[in-house]
Write a protein that holds these residues in place. Structure first.
Motif, PDB file in Angstrom:
ATOM      1  N   GLU A 348       0.840  -1.215   0.000  1.00 55.88           N
ATOM      2  CA  GLU A 348       0.000   0.000   0.000  1.00 55.88           C
ATOM      3  C   GLU A 348       0.868   1.255   0.000  1.00 55.88           C
ATOM      4  OE1 GLU A 348      -2.577  -0.294   3.357  1.00 55.88           O
ATOM      5  OE2 GLU A 348      -3.586  -2.109   2.616  1.00 55.88           O
ATOM      6  N   ALA A 349       1.954   1.240   0.770  1.00 55.19           N
ATOM      7  CA  ALA A 349       2.856   2.396   0.810  1.00 55.19           C
ATOM      8  C   ALA A 349       3.565   2.570  -0.523  1.00 55.19           C
ATOM      9  CB  ALA A 349       3.866   2.221   1.937  1.00 55.19           C
ATOM     10  N   LEU A 350       3.978   1.467  -1.129  1.00 57.36           N
ATOM     11  CA  LEU A 350       4.701   1.551  -2.408  1.00 57.36           C
ATOM     12  C   LEU A 350       3.793   2.040  -3.537  1.00 57.36           C
ATOM     13  CD1 LEU A 350       6.807  -1.754  -2.262  1.00 57.36           C
ATOM     14  CD2 LEU A 350       7.667   0.594  -2.057  1.00 57.36           C
ATOM     15  N   LYS A 351       2.536   1.693  -3.482  1.00 58.75           N
ATOM     16  CA  LYS A 351       1.618   2.073  -4.557  1.00 58.75           C
ATOM     17  C   LYS A 351       1.339   3.574  -4.590  1.00 58.75           C
ATOM     18  CE  LYS A 351      -0.699  -2.268  -5.598  1.00 58.75           C
ATOM     19  NZ  LYS A 351      -1.961  -3.036  -5.644  1.00 58.75           N
ATOM     20  N   THR A 352       1.686   4.266  -3.527  1.00 62.00           N
ATOM     21  CA  THR A 352       1.499   5.721  -3.526  1.00 62.00           C
ATOM     22  C   THR A 352       2.684   6.451  -4.159  1.00 62.00           C
ATOM     23  OG1 THR A 352       2.578   6.057  -1.364  1.00 62.00           O
ATOM     24  CG2 THR A 352       0.229   5.512  -1.353  1.00 62.00           C
TER      25      THR A 352
END
Length: 363
Positions: A348-352
């Protein structure tokens, strides 16, 4: 005073750059994916109350249970303070400082060089080839004076297995000249790849193992050296009088019981399932350029703007391992396979974060 104290130290120690372990690097995270640990505690408790007595040098139950687990005889097993002590014991027993050398193939585990430097033994490197396989012709050219060749398989930090036919060629070219040390710290995640069955054929083969990874006992500091009895007898000459404390031996024996091994195998199944989902999810992230195949409990990936990715996640309490300084790993971060929730939070953090095209547009 401090400067004069430093001058008393050995010159090689003054110059030494220490190994930067995950805990030494620090961080204030709550998702720790930088040390290749199992993410949950295991259900073992101390059962012995004999701390007033010195422990056995080589606890009989631990040795016998590990020998049975590995399919070897007890005289082929030595237990130590992690596999790291095994790395160092081999250098102490077989290498003459100022004369002999060890060799390994970066990118790989950092303690091979640190242990050699600490003892004052030369280390030589032969960079791995494409897909991080051994460069056998280059190794052959550098073997003069080498007593130990360390081969990490599966390799840390890349996660790949070394081709068995290449290891066999290495064993043939070193026969009668040097020991080949196969570091199998992660072998429980691909057990069919172990070289333990080769020990009878190759008396100069040594294998390193640990309870830190699949057995989920990184805090225990318990490792094993597997070799032919002649090698083990030489290592016993240089090992500390009491390498394992009584509590360590107590828990290690429980971990190596029939029930303990069954628990480990269940952990491995869970990690492998989480790893495959993590790899698939990483490939869907714009900031990820490449995800490498892994036979371990971690995944190596190359990122767009990896330093920014590392810091952004660090600031969110998600701690990864930066591999940019390793040869051939520019832009790479290593991600331990955590719980499903920890992996999902990381994704989830990487997708931002922006991808390569977005980064160019912003430049």
């Amino acid at each position: 005073m401090s400067s004069s104290i430093e001058e008393l130290a050995r010159a090689n120690v003054r110059k030494l750059t220490p190994y930067q372990s995950a805990r030494r690097l620090g961080g204030n995270g709550d998702v720790w994916l930088n040390a290749n640990e199992y993410p949950l505690a295991v259900p073992f408790e101390l059962s012995q109350n004999t701390l007033n007595r010195y422990p056995e040098c080589q606890p009989k139950q631990v040795i016998e249970r590990y020998a049975a687990y590995a399919g070897l005889q007890p005289d082929q097993v030595l237990v130590s303070r992690g596999a790291d002590e095994g790395i160092e014991l081999l250098i102490r027993a077989f290498c003459e400082p100022g004369k002999d050398a060890v060799l390994f193939c970066p990118p790989t585990y950092g303690m091979y060089s640190v242990s050699a430097e600490t003892i004052g033994v030369e280390y030589r490197t032969v960079d791995a080839q494409e897909e991080w396989q051994l460069n056998l012709p280059a190794i052959a050219e550098r073997l003069d004076g080498v007593k130990l060749v360390y081969v990490c398989s599966p390799n840390n930090p890349t996660g790949n297995l070394i081709k068995p036919e290449d290891i066999r060629q290495l064993l043939e070219m070193t026969r009668g000249k040097a020991l080949v040390v196969a570091d199998e710290a992660y072998i429980e995640f691909c057990p069919a790849a172990t070289l333990t069955g080769w020990l009878q054929e190759y008396p100069h083969l040594v294998i390193l193992r640990t309870l830190s990874k699949a057995f989920a006992l990184a805090g225990l500091r318990c490792g094993f050296t597997l070799a032919n009895a002649e090698v083990i007898a030489l290592l016993m000459k240089v090992i500390a009088p009491y390498p394992l404390s009584t509590p360590v031996a107590d828990i290690a024996a429980q971990a190596l019981s029939e029930q303990g091994v069954a628990i480990m195998k269940q952990h491995v199944k869970e990690v492998l399932a989480n790893r495959e989902k993590l790899i698939a999810d990483l490939r869907e992230c714009d900031c990820v350029e490449k995800v490498f195949t892994s036979e371990t409990n971690y995944v190596l990936a190359r990122f767009t703007a990896s330093s920014a990715v590392f810091k952004t996640l660090w600031d969110q309490g998600i701690i990864l391992r930066d591999q940019n300084k390793q040869p051939g790993l520019s832009g790479c971060l290593r991600i331990t396979v955590g719980t499903r929730e920890e992996c999902d939070r990381t994704i989830e953090a990487l997708k931002t974060l922006p991808g390569a095209s977005d980064s160019r547009e912003q430049a």
